[in-house]
Design an enzyme around this catalytic site. Sequence first.
Site, PDB file in Angstrom:
ATOM      1  N   GLU A 120       0.828  -1.219   0.000  1.00  0.00           N
ATOM      2  CA  GLU A 120       0.000   0.000   0.000  1.00  0.00           C
ATOM      3  C   GLU A 120       0.856   1.261   0.000  1.00  0.00           C
ATOM      4  O   GLU A 120       0.443   2.297  -0.490  1.00  0.00           O
ATOM      5  CB  GLU A 120      -0.936   0.019   1.217  1.00  0.00           C
ATOM      6  N   HIS A 166       9.086 -26.478  -1.460  1.00  0.00           N
ATOM      7  CA  HIS A 166       8.463 -27.580  -2.194  1.00  0.00           C
ATOM      8  C   HIS A 166       7.244 -27.104  -2.980  1.00  0.00           C
ATOM      9  O   HIS A 166       6.405 -27.906  -3.381  1.00  0.00           O
ATOM     10  CB  HIS A 166       8.117 -28.709  -1.216  1.00  0.00           C
ATOM     11  N   LYS A 178     -14.206  -0.095  -4.049  1.00  0.00           N
ATOM     12  CA  LYS A 178     -15.305   0.264  -3.136  1.00  0.00           C
ATOM     13  C   LYS A 178     -16.418   0.962  -3.914  1.00  0.00           C
ATOM     14  O   LYS A 178     -17.599   0.676  -3.729  1.00  0.00           O
ATOM     15  CB  LYS A 178     -14.800   1.222  -2.051  1.00  0.00           C
TER      16      LYS A 178
HETATM   17  O1  PA5 Z   1      -3.345   1.067   5.852  1.00  0.00           O
HETATM   18  C1  PA5 Z   1      -4.437   1.536   5.653  1.00  0.00           C
HETATM   19  O2  PA5 Z   1      -4.677   2.746   5.790  1.00  0.00           O
HETATM   20  C2  PA5 Z   1      -5.609   0.652   5.268  1.00  0.00           C
HETATM   21  O3  PA5 Z   1      -5.197  -0.651   5.021  1.00  0.00           O
HETATM   22  C3  PA5 Z   1      -6.658   0.634   6.371  1.00  0.00           C
HETATM   23  O4  PA5 Z   1      -6.065   0.172   7.558  1.00  0.00           O
HETATM   24  C4  PA5 Z   1      -7.837  -0.262   6.008  1.00  0.00           C
HETATM   25  O5  PA5 Z   1      -8.390   0.158   4.793  1.00  0.00           O
HETATM   26  C5  PA5 Z   1      -8.906  -0.195   7.083  1.00  0.00           C
HETATM   27  O6  PA5 Z   1      -9.330   1.114   7.279  1.00  0.00           O
HETATM   28  P1  PA5 Z   1     -10.129   1.547   8.544  1.00  0.00           P
HETATM   29  O7  PA5 Z   1      -9.292   1.339   9.752  1.00  0.00           O
HETATM   30  O8  PA5 Z   1     -10.461   2.982   8.329  1.00  0.00           O
HETATM   31  O9  PA5 Z   1     -11.366   0.686   8.618  1.00  0.00           O
END
Ligand code: PA5
Length: 446
Positions: A286, A307, A421
């Site tokens: 990310e 393996h 989303k």
């Molecule tokens: O690293 C990030 O920002 C994302 O992976 C969030 O943690 C994830 O989308 C969950 O978001 P939230 O805590 O707002 O539900």
Amino acid sequence: MSLCLNIKYAGDAVNDEALAKLRPEVLKAHDYLRTGTGKGSDFTGWLDLAVNYDREEFAAIKASADKIKSDSGLLIVIGIGGSYLGARAVIELIKSNNYNNLKKDTPDIYFTGNTISSTAVSELVSICEDRDFSINAISKSGTTTEPAIAFRVFRDLLVKKYGADEAAKRIYVTTDKSKGTLKALADREGYKTFVVPDDVGGRYSVLTAVGLLPIAVAGIDIDALMKGAQDARSKYSEPDMDKNDCYRYAAVRNLLYRSGKKIELCVAYEPSFTMMCEWFKQLFGESEGKDGLGLYPSSAIFSTDLHSLGQYIQQGERHLFETVVFFREPKQELIINDDPENVDGLNFLSGKPLSYVNRKAFEGTLLAHADGGAPGIVIEVDRSDEYNTGWLIYFFELACAISGYILGVNPFDQPGVESYKKNMFALLGKPGYEREKAELLRRLSE
Ligand code: PA5
């Protein structure tokens, strides 16, 4: 020192000259991060969290963990992405990947809100039947769909079992200090709340209440975890990468990327590291995967995956390298017994610790893969206890931020996550998405 970096097997692209050329970029990345002048600098609160954390909240986390341990045999942790992976990774690494099956005096911990599989959620609902349980709902934004659905399901279960008043005492919410649907609901119902600091993004939040409450419920010493992160913070504050292993790791993985190694396999020889690999993949994926750039983070557990993926790593396309995390001391030792008849021909190993065999597998594999064109960066850590885990978390978080700046991206946003989303909401008929829905339906029917 807790962690030892070895770049001897990182291949020809990583040499003194190439590292020297990268030095100004590393210094610039350091400057961006430390002076708050880099992209996404509003989200660098994790840098000093290990020393600046809210002591009152920390004490409240311990008190809530004690309450959960005393009145619940089961904790349901609801969250996704950064609100899920860190806690699970730390619990499995320090305790075990078989944590729920261990004989223990702490609650079982199940994670949900990270899937929309009706099978998986229903299974967990039946696991809760006939058990005393509590819920920790975690969402920084307080609006993420997957955990919101799970919270509705498990909250309802809790209210049916205990009634609204007692259920409210068994719900712990970790979210923004003032914004979001989850915060509004928690305030309305009187749930105990914990705060995700504004300046800490999801994937950098494991050392906030997001990770610490479930981790403390598992009986893990969160002071020692923070101490490891604190010491790592002091150790890696030096701008010069010759004196800073964390920056050197960030530099080396960028050199490998530029030489065509587009995939980084996070490798360990402990199955209990599997979820740490998942945490690593989210952290780096990310943070770096944007603007058409970024190493693709993948993972493997050896020797298991030797393996399955081993053949590809040894002889497939030459576009990957490994970052191997090796723990020197196992949590438990096992000595290989002698067989007087030596039926399996393994008596050359009689009396040897199994951890010795694991180490030789690591050394042999490292050399074989490097010879085959899959170079390796090695990170050796003494043991997988609280202190070293805290250190490792800080090491990777800092390396990720520096690496992202060297790459030229904003390591603290994740704009690409919104696309799925939007389509999902449109297809589900969420009000306000009517135009998108018509267009998606047209494309799906083509
Ligand atoms: O690293 C990030 O920002 C994302 O992976 C969030 O943690 C994830 O989308 C969950 O978001 P939230 O805590 O707002 O539900």
